[in-house]
Write a protein that holds these residues in place. Structure first.
Motif, mmCIF file in Angstrom:
data_model
loop_
_atom_site.group_PDB
_atom_site.id
_atom_site.type_symbol
_atom_site.label_atom_id
_atom_site.label_comp_id
_atom_site.label_asym_id
_atom_site.label_seq_id
_atom_site.Cartn_x
_atom_site.Cartn_y
_atom_site.Cartn_z
ATOM 1 N N PHE A 85 -22.169 -2.536 -5.992
ATOM 2 C CA PHE A 85 -21.166 -3.767 -5.917
ATOM 3 C C PHE A 85 -20.663 -4.260 -7.275
ATOM 4 N N PHE A 86 -21.804 -4.079 -8.392
ATOM 5 C CA PHE A 86 -21.870 -4.233 -9.602
ATOM 6 C C PHE A 86 -20.642 -3.362 -10.101
ATOM 7 N N VAL A 87 -20.708 -1.995 -9.790
ATOM 8 C CA VAL A 87 -19.923 -1.095 -10.390
ATOM 9 C C VAL A 87 -18.486 -1.259 -9.798
ATOM 10 N N THR A 88 -18.410 -1.506 -8.179
ATOM 11 C CA THR A 88 -17.059 -1.553 -7.874
ATOM 12 C C THR A 88 -16.313 -2.785 -8.275
ATOM 13 N N ALA A 89 -17.072 -3.942 -8.447
ATOM 14 C CA ALA A 89 -16.316 -5.150 -9.068
ATOM 15 C C ALA A 89 -15.682 -4.909 -10.289
ATOM 16 N N VAL A 90 -16.432 -4.279 -11.246
ATOM 17 C CA VAL A 90 -16.070 -3.917 -12.580
ATOM 18 C C VAL A 90 -14.701 -2.869 -12.509
ATOM 19 N N ALA A 91 -14.934 -1.723 -11.519
ATOM 20 C CA ALA A 91 -13.840 -0.963 -11.481
ATOM 21 C C ALA A 91 -12.614 -1.741 -11.035
ATOM 22 N N SER A 92 -12.780 -2.683 -9.798
ATOM 23 C CA SER A 92 -11.482 -3.274 -9.594
ATOM 24 C C SER A 92 -11.011 -4.374 -10.684
ATOM 25 N N TYR A 93 -11.721 -4.877 -11.586
ATOM 26 C CA TYR A 93 -11.114 -5.376 -12.816
ATOM 27 C C TYR A 93 -10.270 -4.422 -13.589
ATOM 28 N N CYS A 94 -11.005 -3.429 -13.815
ATOM 29 C CA CYS A 94 -10.269 -2.388 -14.788
ATOM 30 C C CYS A 94 -9.052 -2.169 -14.235
ATOM 31 N N LEU A 95 -8.989 -1.912 -12.813
ATOM 32 C CA LEU A 95 -7.585 -1.444 -12.248
ATOM 33 C C LEU A 95 -6.658 -2.382 -12.618
ATOM 34 N N HIS A 96 -6.983 -3.673 -12.066
ATOM 35 C CA HIS A 96 -6.102 -4.893 -12.341
ATOM 36 C C HIS A 96 -5.828 -4.910 -13.966
ATOM 37 N N GLY A 97 -6.692 -4.619 -14.740
ATOM 38 C CA GLY A 97 -6.171 -4.713 -16.088
ATOM 39 C C GLY A 97 -5.433 -3.430 -16.467
ATOM 40 N N ALA A 98 -5.620 -2.589 -16.193
ATOM 41 C CA ALA A 98 -4.675 -1.257 -16.417
ATOM 42 C C ALA A 98 -3.381 -1.459 -15.811
ATOM 43 N N LEU A 99 -3.259 -1.965 -14.412
ATOM 44 C CA LEU A 99 -1.857 -1.974 -13.934
ATOM 45 C C LEU A 99 -1.113 -3.324 -14.175
ATOM 46 N N ARG A 100 -1.787 -4.221 -14.727
ATOM 47 C CA ARG A 100 -1.455 -5.644 -15.044
ATOM 48 C C ARG A 100 -0.511 -6.266 -13.851
ATOM 49 N N ASP A 101 -1.316 -6.115 -12.669
ATOM 50 C CA ASP A 101 -0.384 -6.659 -11.576
ATOM 51 C C ASP A 101 -0.806 -7.945 -10.930
ATOM 52 N N THR A 102 -1.519 -8.601 -11.452
ATOM 53 C CA THR A 102 -2.133 -9.874 -11.182
ATOM 54 C C THR A 102 -3.031 -10.642 -12.262
ATOM 55 N N ASP A 103 -2.919 -12.079 -12.060
ATOM 56 C CA ASP A 103 -4.053 -12.680 -13.110
ATOM 57 C C ASP A 103 -4.910 -13.170 -12.093
ATOM 58 N N ASN A 104 -5.026 -13.031 -10.758
ATOM 59 C CA ASN A 104 -5.919 -13.450 -9.840
ATOM 60 C C ASN A 104 -5.843 -12.739 -8.493
ATOM 61 N N GLN A 105 -6.992 -11.685 -8.581
ATOM 62 C CA GLN A 105 -7.047 -10.531 -7.261
ATOM 63 C C GLN A 105 -7.212 -11.361 -6.157
ATOM 64 N N MET A 106 -7.537 -12.783 -6.021
ATOM 65 C CA MET A 106 -7.913 -13.191 -4.569
ATOM 66 C C MET A 106 -6.892 -13.829 -3.991
ATOM 67 N N HIS A 107 -5.609 -13.952 -4.760
ATOM 68 C CA HIS A 107 -4.386 -14.393 -4.149
ATOM 69 C C HIS A 107 -2.944 -13.609 -4.431
ATOM 70 N N PRO A 108 -2.616 -13.539 -3.188
ATOM 71 C CA PRO A 108 -2.616 -13.821 -2.056
ATOM 72 C C PRO A 108 -3.867 -13.130 -1.380
ATOM 73 N N THR A 109 -4.520 -13.672 -0.536
ATOM 74 C CA THR A 109 -5.967 -13.404 0.164
ATOM 75 C C THR A 109 -5.462 -12.385 1.342
ATOM 76 N N SER A 110 -6.281 -11.552 1.890
ATOM 77 C CA SER A 110 -6.177 -10.873 3.267
ATOM 78 C C SER A 110 -7.540 -10.700 3.766
ATOM 79 N N PRO A 111 -7.424 -10.201 4.976
ATOM 80 C CA PRO A 111 -8.526 -10.028 5.754
ATOM 81 C C PRO A 111 -9.310 -9.110 5.057
#
Length: 144
Positions: A85-111
């Motif tokens: 879970f540590f690694v997947t969290a950092v990996a998801s942050y890297c993905l969003h940083g590379a894509l520049r697709d959001t500044d808040n991955q929690m919104h909008p939320t989904s199930p």
């Protein structure tokens, strides 16, 4: 003193995550230097800081599993869950940083996001609790 297998795994993981954090720092610096505002993308910054903190947290877990009352299997499985879970969290942050697709991955939320966060909470807190409990049980034998 010989390190247990669980402590070896934890320290190797801590070292790899730490190197990852250092490389993320290079990425962050490169973005800062190219940015007209002097800032890296928020998720590049988060990835860098999270990886640094997770590397030291993983090193701390190495001490707990080294001096644990639990079996190697229990310690390695609990450690693997936490590190996953540590690694997947950092990996998801890297993905969003590379894509520049959001500044808040929690919104909008989904199930799916909610389920992922619940799994992360259970995995990180539960796995860490198992590891710390093993350390406490082992140390309690010396409290008499």
């Amino acid at each position: 003193m010989t390190l247990t297998l669980a402590a070896q795994v934890a320290l190797i993981a801590a070292g790899v995550i730490f190197l990852w954090a250092l490389l993320l720092g290079v990425w962050k610096f490169a973005q800062i230097m190219r940015s007209p505002t002097g800032h890296a993308h928020v998720y590049v910054d988060i990835a860098h800081r999270a990886a640094l903190m997770y590397s030291f947290a993983t090193a701390m877990l190495a001490v707990f599993v080294q001096f644990s009352a639990w079996s190697t299997v229990v310690n390695v499985v609990a450690l693997a869950i936490v590190v996953y879970f540590f690694v997947t969290a950092v990996a998801s942050y890297c993905l969003h940083g590379a894509l520049r697709d959001t500044d808040n991955q929690m919104h909008p939320t989904s199930p799916m996001m909610t389920a992922g966060m619940v799994a992360l909470i259970i995995g990180e807190v539960g796995g860490s609790a198992v590891i710390i409990a093993g350390f406490i049980v082992e140390q309690s034998h010396t409290w008499s």
